[in-house]
Enzyme design. Structure first.
Site, PDB file in Angstrom:
ATOM      1  N   ASP A  12      -4.826  12.034  12.487  1.00 31.13           N
ATOM      2  CA  ASP A  12      -4.944  11.617  11.077  1.00 31.13           C
ATOM      3  C   ASP A  12      -3.690  11.931  10.266  1.00 31.13           C
ATOM      4  O   ASP A  12      -3.760  12.179   9.066  1.00 31.13           O
ATOM      5  CB  ASP A  12      -6.160  12.270  10.384  1.00 31.13           C
ATOM      6  CG  ASP A  12      -7.438  12.043  11.164  1.00 31.13           C
ATOM      7  OD1 ASP A  12      -7.613  10.916  11.648  1.00 31.13           O
ATOM      8  OD2 ASP A  12      -8.236  12.979  11.296  1.00 31.13           O
ATOM      9  N   GLY A  14      -1.309   9.853   9.737  1.00 30.18           N
ATOM     10  CA  GLY A  14      -0.785   8.627   9.123  1.00 30.18           C
ATOM     11  C   GLY A  14       0.046   7.822  10.117  1.00 30.18           C
ATOM     12  O   GLY A  14       0.939   7.067   9.732  1.00 30.18           O
ATOM     13  N   LYS A  15      -0.275   7.974  11.414  1.00 36.14           N
ATOM     14  CA  LYS A  15       0.481   7.242  12.453  1.00 36.14           C
ATOM     15  C   LYS A  15       0.332   5.741  12.281  1.00 36.14           C
ATOM     16  O   LYS A  15       1.271   4.987  12.515  1.00 36.14           O
ATOM     17  CB  LYS A  15      -0.009   7.633  13.856  1.00 36.14           C
ATOM     18  CG  LYS A  15       0.264   9.075  14.214  1.00 36.14           C
ATOM     19  CD  LYS A  15      -0.334   9.428  15.549  1.00 36.14           C
ATOM     20  CE  LYS A  15      -1.834   9.346  15.559  1.00 36.14           C
ATOM     21  NZ  LYS A  15      -2.527  10.290  14.692  1.00 36.14           N
ATOM     22  N   ALA A  38     -11.093   7.485  17.717  1.00 32.91           N
ATOM     23  CA  ALA A  38     -10.368   7.809  16.486  1.00 32.91           C
ATOM     24  C   ALA A  38      -9.962   6.495  15.844  1.00 32.91           C
ATOM     25  O   ALA A  38     -10.092   5.429  16.452  1.00 32.91           O
ATOM     26  CB  ALA A  38      -9.144   8.653  16.790  1.00 32.91           C
ATOM     27  N   HIS A  40      -7.173   4.345  12.998  1.00 31.80           N
ATOM     28  CA  HIS A  40      -6.005   4.313  12.132  1.00 31.80           C
ATOM     29  C   HIS A  40      -6.402   3.536  10.899  1.00 31.80           C
ATOM     30  O   HIS A  40      -7.035   2.490  11.016  1.00 31.80           O
ATOM     31  CB  HIS A  40      -4.878   3.508  12.761  1.00 31.80           C
ATOM     32  CG  HIS A  40      -4.271   4.159  13.949  1.00 31.80           C
ATOM     33  ND1 HIS A  40      -3.872   5.464  13.959  1.00 31.80           N
ATOM     34  CD2 HIS A  40      -3.966   3.667  15.155  1.00 31.80           C
ATOM     35  CE1 HIS A  40      -3.352   5.737  15.125  1.00 31.80           C
ATOM     36  NE2 HIS A  40      -3.401   4.667  15.877  1.00 31.80           N
ATOM     37  N   THR A 237      -9.018  16.283  23.040  1.00 29.65           N
ATOM     38  CA  THR A 237      -9.538  14.997  23.485  1.00 29.65           C
ATOM     39  C   THR A 237      -9.340  14.911  24.996  1.00 29.65           C
ATOM     40  O   THR A 237      -8.841  15.855  25.616  1.00 29.65           O
ATOM     41  CB  THR A 237      -8.892  13.841  22.698  1.00 29.65           C
ATOM     42  OG1 THR A 237      -9.634  12.648  22.954  1.00 29.65           O
ATOM     43  CG2 THR A 237      -7.428  13.637  23.063  1.00 29.65           C
ATOM     44  N   GLY A 415       3.104   7.215  -0.138  1.00 26.80           N
ATOM     45  CA  GLY A 415       2.015   6.327  -0.531  1.00 26.80           C
ATOM     46  C   GLY A 415       1.494   5.607   0.694  1.00 26.80           C
ATOM     47  O   GLY A 415       2.173   5.581   1.731  1.00 26.80           O
TER      48      GLY A 415
HETATM   49  P1  GDP Z   1      -3.724   8.054  11.728  1.00 24.32           P
HETATM   50  O1  GDP Z   1      -4.892   8.030  12.621  1.00 24.32           O
HETATM   51  O2  GDP Z   1      -2.693   9.056  12.129  1.00 24.32           O
HETATM   52  O3  GDP Z   1      -3.135   6.717  11.471  1.00 24.32           O
HETATM   53  O4  GDP Z   1      -4.232   8.577  10.340  1.00 24.32           O
HETATM   54  P2  GDP Z   1      -5.278   7.988   9.304  1.00 24.32           P
HETATM   55  O5  GDP Z   1      -5.677   6.613   9.544  1.00 24.32           O
HETATM   56  O6  GDP Z   1      -6.312   9.005   9.109  1.00 24.32           O
HETATM   57  O7  GDP Z   1      -4.274   7.949   8.046  1.00 24.32           O
HETATM   58  C1  GDP Z   1      -4.309   8.824   7.063  1.00 24.32           C
HETATM   59  C2  GDP Z   1      -4.698   8.191   5.745  1.00 24.32           C
HETATM   60  O8  GDP Z   1      -3.636   8.391   4.863  1.00 24.32           O
HETATM   61  C3  GDP Z   1      -4.961   6.704   5.717  1.00 24.32           C
HETATM   62  O9  GDP Z   1      -5.990   6.470   4.777  1.00 24.32           O
HETATM   63  C4  GDP Z   1      -3.634   6.113   5.231  1.00 24.32           C
HETATM   64  O10 GDP Z   1      -3.779   4.897   4.514  1.00 24.32           O
HETATM   65  C5  GDP Z   1      -3.178   7.175   4.317  1.00 24.32           C
HETATM   66  N1  GDP Z   1      -1.746   7.351   4.199  1.00 24.32           N
HETATM   67  C6  GDP Z   1      -0.776   7.230   5.149  1.00 24.32           C
HETATM   68  N2  GDP Z   1       0.407   7.593   4.646  1.00 24.32           N
HETATM   69  C7  GDP Z   1       0.187   7.946   3.345  1.00 24.32           C
HETATM   70  C8  GDP Z   1       1.009   8.439   2.294  1.00 24.32           C
HETATM   71  O11 GDP Z   1       2.204   8.652   2.439  1.00 24.32           O
HETATM   72  N3  GDP Z   1       0.390   8.707   1.100  1.00 24.32           N
HETATM   73  C9  GDP Z   1      -0.932   8.527   0.892  1.00 24.32           C
HETATM   74  N4  GDP Z   1      -1.452   8.808  -0.285  1.00 24.32           N
HETATM   75  N5  GDP Z   1      -1.739   8.074   1.869  1.00 24.32           N
HETATM   76  C10 GDP Z   1      -1.190   7.792   3.070  1.00 24.32           C
END
Ligand code: GDP
Length: 426
Positions: A12, A14-15, A38, A40, A237, A415
């Site tokens: 989680d 932000g990948k 999981a 994204h 995992t 963001g």
């Molecule tokens: P992943 O599995 O690593 O892709 O992580 P997630 O899907 O849980 O992503 C994390 C959350 O943060 C998602 O809702 C993204 O849209 C959001 N997100 C990613 N980068 C940023 C950022 O720089 N700022 C903010 N506010 N949200 C972000």
């Protein structure tokens, strides 16, 4: 050129957003491990999407999206996801599925549920997507490869052989309905119809693509600390989350992976059970959870609230090292703009001694965080495009963490959107 996008923490990070952004200049995006357990989250001009199986590049029409052999392929989930994006007017993506990928069987999902029920309070906090039973079967050599769908007689015979042992467990351990061979065969024939147009020899395809100089992105799921070997075993995992595994799970030479972009989140969050040294609780955690990510820190697959914590330099330094990081993408920094002061975990105290080396699980259980407090910047940093325009305390936060973890932060994400990125030339 092949590059990997992987996580340094518990997932989680932000990948998805970083892959989606880098995919603009990629020809091929490959998922090489994990499954539909999981997700994204990606926000772009088509809307907001939670992807579990499809690579994050499916939103571009110039990319090919590949499900590599290392993935736990849940065929109905894959097709539901394709439909969910085409329903929102995303053009049908070009998809290839490895003939060596193995399939999540309907009974893997049931075994996952039954085992979590049986373990009750001592469960792993599984998402019940069948991932652990799937990988157990793969390594016990009773899994089913996509290629096996195309030899019906052998498939039928194998199903009959494999379910004998499963039915003994179902009857005597779990006291649940037994698996029927015909029903399983018929389900697999449905899967065959769905997947047939996309099946190919992925490693041969990628070999040619590398020779032609194509840009290839390997997209990891979860993060270093969930790796079965190098993570917080057993709260991990079931497939390797490391960039090195990208070579195996996609079927390419390891020396072709030239760049490893490790995604690191500006604070910590985790799902599932296991030690989480910098964890915070109560109102402090609730506020960060509510403000975190894009619309709160809740699981993309389960919707469950994530556990929250301050940034952990010890875990992240280790997480980056074990990935073989060349570049760090530092994400969700904008979220911290509300804090007057920001605590950061700079060491672990274990049996009275302070260390900055991430320990094995037995020692980790005893670790207490050593915190250092940095001043906040109290500003909304979304929309800023240049590093030098960030508030001074924000830059200090980034540079402090960069020094602690020892890997260069070359991208700062401020963001959730593709364009919310600051490239730092180092
Ligand atoms: P992943 O599995 O690593 O892709 O992580 P997630 O899907 O849980 O992503 C994390 C959350 O943060 C998602 O809702 C993204 O849209 C959001 N997100 C990613 N980068 C940023 C950022 O720089 N700022 C903010 N506010 N949200 C972000």
């Amino acid at each position: 050129m092949v590059q990997a996008v992987v996580g340094a923490n518990w997932g989680d990070e932000g990948k998805g957003k970083i892959t989606d952004m880098l995919a603009e200049n990629a020809d091929i995006i490959v998922r090489f491990q994990g499954g539909a357990n999981a997700g994204h989250t990606i926000v772009n001009n088509y809307g907001k999407f939670a992807l579990h199986t499809l690579p994050s590049g499916v939103f571009y029409d110039h990319t090919t999206s590949i499900i590599g052999n290392g993935v736990a392929l849940n065929i109905p989930v894959l097709f539901k996801e394709i439909k969910s994006i085409t329903d929102k007017n995303v053009p049908m993506p070009k998809i290839l599925v490895s003939d060596r990928a193995q399939m999540v069987m309907p009974y893997h999902i049931l075994f996952d549920q039954y085992e979590e029920e049986r373990l009750a309070g001592k469960s792993f906090g599984s998402t019940k997507s069948g991932i652990a039973p799937f990988y157990s079967d793969k390594y016990a050599k009773v899994g089913f490869q996509v290629s096996e769908l195309f030899d019906e007689a052998a498939l039928r015979e194998k199903i009959e052989r494999v379910i004998v042992q499963k039915n003994i467990l179902l009857e005597h351990l779990y006291h649940k309905p037994l698996i029927d061979a015909d029903e399983t065969f018929n389900t697999l024939m449905e899967y065959k119809k769905m997947v047939e147009p996309y099946v190919c020899d992925v490693s041969a395809f990628l070999w040619d693509a590398i020779k032609e100089g194509k840009n290839i992105l390997l997209e990891g799921q979860l993060g270093s600390l969930k790796d079965p070997d190098h993570g917080i075993y057993p709260m991990v995992t079931s497939s390797s989350t490391l960039a090195a595994y990208g070579a195996i799970g996609a079927g390419i030479p390891p020396y072709e992976i030239k760049k490893i972009v490790t995604v690191v989140k500006a604070y910590s969050s985790a799902v599932g059970a296991g030690a989480f040294v910098s964890e915070i609780f109560g109102d402090e955690a609730d506020e960060l959870r509510r403000r975190g990510g894009d619309g709160g820190e809740f699981g993309a697959t389960t919707g469950r609230p994530r556990r929250m914590g301050w940034f952990d330099c010890v875990a992240t330094k280790y997480g980056c090292r074990i990935q073989g990081t060349t570049d760090v993408a530092f994400t969700v920094l904008d979220v911290l703009g509300y804090l007057d002061e920001i605590p950061v975990c700079v060491g672990y105290e274990i049996d009275g001694e302070v260390t900055t080396d991430f320990p094995t699980t037995t020692k980790l259980e005893k670790a207490k965080p050593v915190l250092k407090t940095l001043p906040g910047w109290k500003e909304d940093i979304r929309g800023i495009k240049e590093y030098d325009k960030l508030p001074e305390n924000c830059r200090k936060y980034i540079e402090f963490i960069e020094e602690q973890i020892g890997f260069p932060i070359t991208m700062v994400s401020n963001g959730p959107k593709r364009e919310d990125i600051i490239i730092r030339n180092k």
